[in-house]
Design a protein around this motif. Structure first.
Motif, short mmCIF file in Angstrom:
data_model
loop_
_atom_site.label_atom_id
_atom_site.label_comp_id
_atom_site.label_asym_id
_atom_site.label_seq_id
_atom_site.Cartn_x
_atom_site.Cartn_y
_atom_site.Cartn_z
N VAL A 132 43.42 58.59 27.73
CA VAL A 132 43.06 59.99 27.94
C VAL A 132 43.47 60.47 29.33
O VAL A 132 43.91 61.61 29.50
N TRP A 180 31.39 58.39 25.11
CA TRP A 180 31.78 59.01 26.37
C TRP A 180 30.54 59.20 27.24
O TRP A 180 29.48 59.61 26.75
N THR A 224 36.88 65.26 34.22
CA THR A 224 37.74 64.93 33.08
C THR A 224 39.18 65.13 33.53
O THR A 224 39.42 65.52 34.69
N LEU A 268 36.93 63.78 23.37
CA LEU A 268 36.38 63.94 24.72
C LEU A 268 35.77 65.31 24.93
O LEU A 268 34.65 65.42 25.44
#
Length: 381
Positions: A29, A106, A127, A167
Motif C-alpha cells: 500500500v 488496519w 496514510t 484501507l
C-alpha cells in the motif's frame, strides 16, 4: 576468501517477484510514498515539525517554543514543545505519530506515551495520502504494559473493522473512533508544511542516497531490512556448504500466542550435517546515516537481545556497498537501563566528527568494525 560481487549486479537479480515474499500488505500500500522510505524516528520528526507548525497557526495568540533540555544531565526533554500564552502558564505538548498499518486488520498504534511528562497529547496517524491529527484526553483506547510501563509508557490503539482489507474504508472507521476523543483535522502529505518539514529534516541522508542513485533507497525501511536479511542468509548458505540453513524455531510470546517469523528471537539456524549441531543466527542491518546532533555519519544496530542467539551478524549498508561482520559477542554494546531488558542493546560506530563526506566516513566506520570484529565475511560493492 570474502565473496564479492558488484552490488548493482547482485541486486539486479532481485526482480519484483523476489521482493514479493518480503513485502507485507502495508508495504504494498505504501509503495512510492516518500515518508515510508524514512526510518520511524526521522518520519516522526517530520510529522512532529508539521504538527508544531499547524499548532502555531491554530493558536495565533500563543508563542510556540522548543522544549528545553534537562540542564543537569543534558538529556532530551520529555515533551516536544511549549505553547505559551502571555501571563499564563505554558502548556507542555507531546506529539506521537504512526502510520496506519496492517496487522490482521488496519490499525494506528501510538507507543511510549508518558502522561506524567506533558499537559497535552497530540496524536497523528497517516496514510499514503493524508495525515490525521487530534488531541487525546482521558484514557480512552489507552493501555498499559505492566512492568514495561515505567520505561516505555502507555500506548493508544485505534483499529479498523475486522475483515476490512480496503484501507480507505478502515481509515474512516479509525477516524470515527478518534473523533470520540477529540476533533480530527486532516491535511495531505503534499501540504506545503509537510513538504517543508521534510526538506528541512530529511535532507542530508536522503539527498546523499538519492544523488548516488542507491538501488536500495527507494524501498521502505522494513522491506529493505528483510531483503538484506535474505541476502545475508544466502551468503550464509554459500559459506557453509556442509550445513542446512533453516527458519528459526517456532516459539510463543509472553501471552502464549505463537510469534511470527519477524518476531522470533533469532532469524535462522544453521544445522551441521555432521552431528546435527545447530547455530542460531541473528542478523541486524544498519544504514550509514547522518547524525545531525553529533555532526557525523554513523552505523547503528538496535534491538540486540543478548543470549537469544549464538552468532550475531552485523550488516552495514551505504550507497556503494554492503558488508557483513560477525560480532565477537562482547564489544561495543550500549545499554539503556531498564529499557535494555525489553528493547535490547545497541551497537553504534561513528565516523569522523565534522566530516560530511560520506565516502571517507564509510571507510572509517568499516575500518573500526574490522579492528573490533575482524574482516567482513562477505561484501558487495
Amino acid at each position: 576468501m570474502i565473496p564479492r560481487l558488484a552490488l548493482r549486479t547482485w541486486l539486479g537479480r532481485f526482480n519484483h517477484e523476489d521482493l514479493l515474499p518480503h513485502m507485507t500488505m502495508t508495504d504494498h500500500v505504501y509503495t512510492g510514498c516518500f515518508l515510508a522510505t524514512l526510518n520511524p524516528t526521522l518520519c516522526g520528526r517530520v510529522l512532529e515539525a508539521a504538527a508544531k507548525e499547524h499548532d502555531r497557526l491554530s493558536h495565533p495568540c500563543c508563542k510556540i517554543r522548543d522544549a528545553a533540555r534537562n540542564s543537569e544531565r543534558g538529556s532530551s526533554p520529555k515533551y516536544d514543545w511549549l505553547r505559551v500564552i502571555q501571563n499564563c502558564a505554558a502548556t507542555r505538548v507531546e506529539h506521537k505519530s504512526g502510520r496506519v498499518r496492517w496487522n490482521g486488520r488496519w490499525l494506528a498504534h501510538f507507543q511510549n506515551i508518558k502522561p506524567w511528562c506533558h499537559d497535552e497529547l497530540r496524536l497523528s496517524f497517516w496514510t499514503p495520502a493524508t495525515v490525521y491529527s487530534f488531541v487525546h484526553s482521558g484514557d480512552k483506547f489507552c493501555s498499559s504494559a505492566g512492568q514495561r510501563t515505567d520505561a516505555f509508557g502507555h500506548s493508544v490503539l485505534l483499529t479498523g473493522p475486522k475483515g476490512e482489507t480496503y484501507l480507505d474504508a478502515a481509515v474512516q472507521r479509525i477516524v470515527l473512533k478518534a473523533n470520540t476523543i477529540g476533533q480530527v483535522t486532516s491535511y495531505g502529505l503534499g501540504d506545503p508544511i509537510v513538504r517543508s518539514a521534510f526538506a528541512d529534516l530529511a535532507t542530508f541522508t536522503h539527498k546523499v542516497y538519492s544523488e548516488q542513485e542507491c538501488p536500495l533507497h527507494a524501498l521502505s525501511r522494513a522491506v529493505r531490512a528483510r531483503l538484506l536479511e535474505s541476502i545475508a542468509r544466502r551468503f550464509d548458505m554459500i559459506r557453509h556448504p556442509d550445513c542446512i540453513v533453516e527458519d528459526a524455531d517456532c516459539c510463543a510470546g509472553v501471552n502464549g500466542i505463537s510469534l511470527g517469523e519477524n518476531q522470533r528471537p533469532y532469524d535462522w539456524k544453521r544445522v551441521s550435517l555432521t552431528g546435527r549441531r545447530a547455530t542460531r543466527v541473528e542478523c541486524k542491518t544498519a544504514q550509514v546515516a547522518w547524525d545531525c546532533t553529533n555532526h557525523t555519519w554513523r552505523a547503528s544496530w538496535h534491538g540486540i537481545k543478548e543470549g537469544t542467539h549464538d552468532e550475531l551478524q552485523l550488516t552495514v549498508y551505504s550507497p556503494w556497498a554492503l558488508r557483513t561482520f560477525i560480532h565477537d559477542g562482547t564489544t561495543g554494546f550500549a545499554r539503556c537501563g531498564v529499557q535494555t531488558s525489553v528493547g535490547g542493546s545497541r551497537i553504534v560506530i561513528h565516523g569522523p566528527i565534522g566530516t560530511p563526506d560520506i565516502e571517507n566516513s564509510v571507510d572509517a566506520i568499516c575500518q573500526k568494525a574490522r579492528m573490533a570484529f575482524g574482516a567482513p565475511i562477505w561484501e558487495l560493492r
